[in-house]
Enzyme design. Structure first.
Site, PDB file in Angstrom:
ATOM      1  N   CYS A   1      37.756  45.256  28.700  1.00  0.00           N
ATOM      2  CA  CYS A   1      37.983  44.804  27.316  1.00  0.00           C
ATOM      3  C   CYS A   1      37.970  43.288  27.136  1.00  0.00           C
ATOM      4  CB  CYS A   1      39.298  45.382  26.798  1.00  0.00           C
ATOM      5  SG  CYS A   1      40.771  44.592  27.507  1.00  0.00           S
TER       6      CYS A   1
ATOM      7  N   CYS B   1      45.733  46.759  32.564  1.00  0.00           N
ATOM      8  CA  CYS B   1      45.506  45.837  31.461  1.00  0.00           C
ATOM      9  C   CYS B   1      46.354  46.296  30.280  1.00  0.00           C
ATOM     10  CB  CYS B   1      44.029  45.823  31.091  1.00  0.00           C
ATOM     11  SG  CYS B   1      43.665  44.841  29.623  1.00  0.00           S
TER      12      CYS B   1
ATOM     13  N   CYS C   1      47.481  42.348  43.674  1.00  0.00           N
ATOM     14  CA  CYS C   1      46.323  42.733  44.479  1.00  0.00           C
ATOM     15  C   CYS C   1      45.365  43.490  43.556  1.00  0.00           C
ATOM     16  CB  CYS C   1      46.820  43.605  45.625  1.00  0.00           C
ATOM     17  SG  CYS C   1      45.593  43.970  46.849  1.00  0.00           S
TER      18      CYS C   1
ATOM     19  N   CYS D   1      39.767  41.066  31.994  1.00  0.00           N
ATOM     20  CA  CYS D   1      39.583  42.496  32.213  1.00  0.00           C
ATOM     21  C   CYS D   1      38.106  42.843  32.016  1.00  0.00           C
ATOM     22  CB  CYS D   1      40.445  43.299  31.235  1.00  0.00           C
ATOM     23  SG  CYS D   1      40.204  45.078  31.321  1.00  0.00           S
TER      24      CYS D   1
ATOM     25  N   CYS E   1      43.986  47.467  27.176  1.00  0.00           N
ATOM     26  CA  CYS E   1      43.183  48.695  27.153  1.00  0.00           C
ATOM     27  C   CYS E   1      43.658  49.776  28.117  1.00  0.00           C
ATOM     28  CB  CYS E   1      41.716  48.383  27.410  1.00  0.00           C
ATOM     29  SG  CYS E   1      41.342  47.845  29.094  1.00  0.00           S
TER      30      CYS E   1
ATOM     31  N   CYS F   1      44.177  40.174  52.555  1.00  0.00           N
ATOM     32  CA  CYS F   1      44.333  41.630  52.413  1.00  0.00           C
ATOM     33  C   CYS F   1      43.021  42.303  52.043  1.00  0.00           C
ATOM     34  CB  CYS F   1      45.419  41.955  51.384  1.00  0.00           C
ATOM     35  SG  CYS F   1      45.008  41.462  49.698  1.00  0.00           S
TER      36      CYS F   1
ATOM     37  N   HIS G   1      47.496  46.790  42.167  1.00  0.00           N
ATOM     38  CA  HIS G   1      48.937  46.937  42.353  1.00  0.00           C
ATOM     39  C   HIS G   1      49.570  45.557  42.525  1.00  0.00           C
ATOM     40  CE1 HIS G   1      47.413  50.914  43.416  1.00  0.00           C
ATOM     41  NE2 HIS G   1      48.588  51.354  42.981  1.00  0.00           N
TER      42      HIS G   1
ATOM     43  N   HIS H   1      43.013  50.389  34.898  1.00  0.00           N
ATOM     44  CA  HIS H   1      43.617  50.153  36.205  1.00  0.00           C
ATOM     45  C   HIS H   1      43.040  48.883  36.817  1.00  0.00           C
ATOM     46  CE1 HIS H   1      45.145  51.032  40.225  1.00  0.00           C
ATOM     47  NE2 HIS H   1      43.922  50.809  40.682  1.00  0.00           N
TER      48      HIS H   1
ATOM     49  N   ASP I   1      55.709  40.686  48.067  1.00  0.00           N
ATOM     50  CA  ASP I   1      55.587  40.028  49.365  1.00  0.00           C
ATOM     51  C   ASP I   1      54.709  38.780  49.307  1.00  0.00           C
ATOM     52  OD1 ASP I   1      53.053  41.109  49.057  1.00  0.00           O
ATOM     53  OD2 ASP I   1      53.127  42.352  50.850  1.00  0.00           O
TER      54      ASP I   1
ATOM     55  N   ARG J   1      52.509  39.323  44.670  1.00  0.00           N
ATOM     56  CA  ARG J   1      51.112  39.388  45.090  1.00  0.00           C
ATOM     57  C   ARG J   1      50.437  40.461  44.254  1.00  0.00           C
ATOM     58  NH1 ARG J   1      48.508  42.678  49.094  1.00  0.00           N
ATOM     59  NH2 ARG J   1      50.568  43.311  49.814  1.00  0.00           N
TER      60      ARG J   1
END
Length: 169
Positions: free
Chosen positions: A88, A133, A156, A85, A136, A103, A142, A139, A146, A154
């Site tokens: 943190c 995470c 992403c 991350c 902490c 992707c 997602h 974000h 699939d 997956r």
């Protein structure tokens, strides 16, 4: 001969059903833990996060932004090591779980156990599973069902959300 063919099909069906049940059980666990309240081990005020992250890192990690596809440092990065991350330094993914999903973002088929928090995300008129995470609450991106590997997942992830640490040789 017909009995052998029937036995073969039965064994194949049982094997496929068992694998599908394992994946369904994993999905149930993920959904059960989705949106639960977590007391993060790393806690900072938004002002503290702003002081240690660049504006782009803050936008993605703390404000749930997304980097443009095919622009991230780790999109086509396949060296051996660990992904942590950015906020943190918690270990999130191993390089052997990374694959090219075409992707535009780094993709992994498995996270380090306990490193990810899952939240239902209904933004942008879609229903998705946001990954954060677990240490902490930052974000990361997602996760989708699939993936082309055995896990069917997956993850992403925004490159901006990650730090890579190369394996010692």
């Amino acid at each position: 001969m017909k009995n052998l063919i029937l036995i073969g099909f039965t064994l194949l069906f049982v094997s496929c059903t068992s694998q599908a049940q394992k994946q369904n059980e994993k999905a149930k666990i993920d959904k059960k833990n989705m949106n639960k309240e977590i007391n993060y081990s790393v806690q900072k005020t938004e002002q503290e996060w702003q002081s240690i992250l660049t504006p782009e890192e803050y936008r993605i990690l703390r404000q749930k932004g997304t980097e443009r596809p095919h622009t991230g440092e780790y999109n086509m990065h396949f060296k051996s090591g660990e992904y942590h991350c950015k906020a943190c330094d918690a270990l999130l993914f191993e390089s052997d779980t990374k694959f090219d999903a075409h992707c535009g973002w780094p993709s992994f088929d498995q996270a380090i156990e306990g490193s990810i928090e899952y939240k239902k995300d209904t933004s942008l008129g879609m229903i998705r599973t946001e990954i954060l995470c677990a240490s902490c609450g930052s974000h990361l991106g997602h996760v989708f069902d699939d993936g082309p590997t055995q896990t069917g997942k997956r993850y992403c992830v925004n490159s901006v959300s990650l730090n890579f640490k190369k394996d010692e040789e």
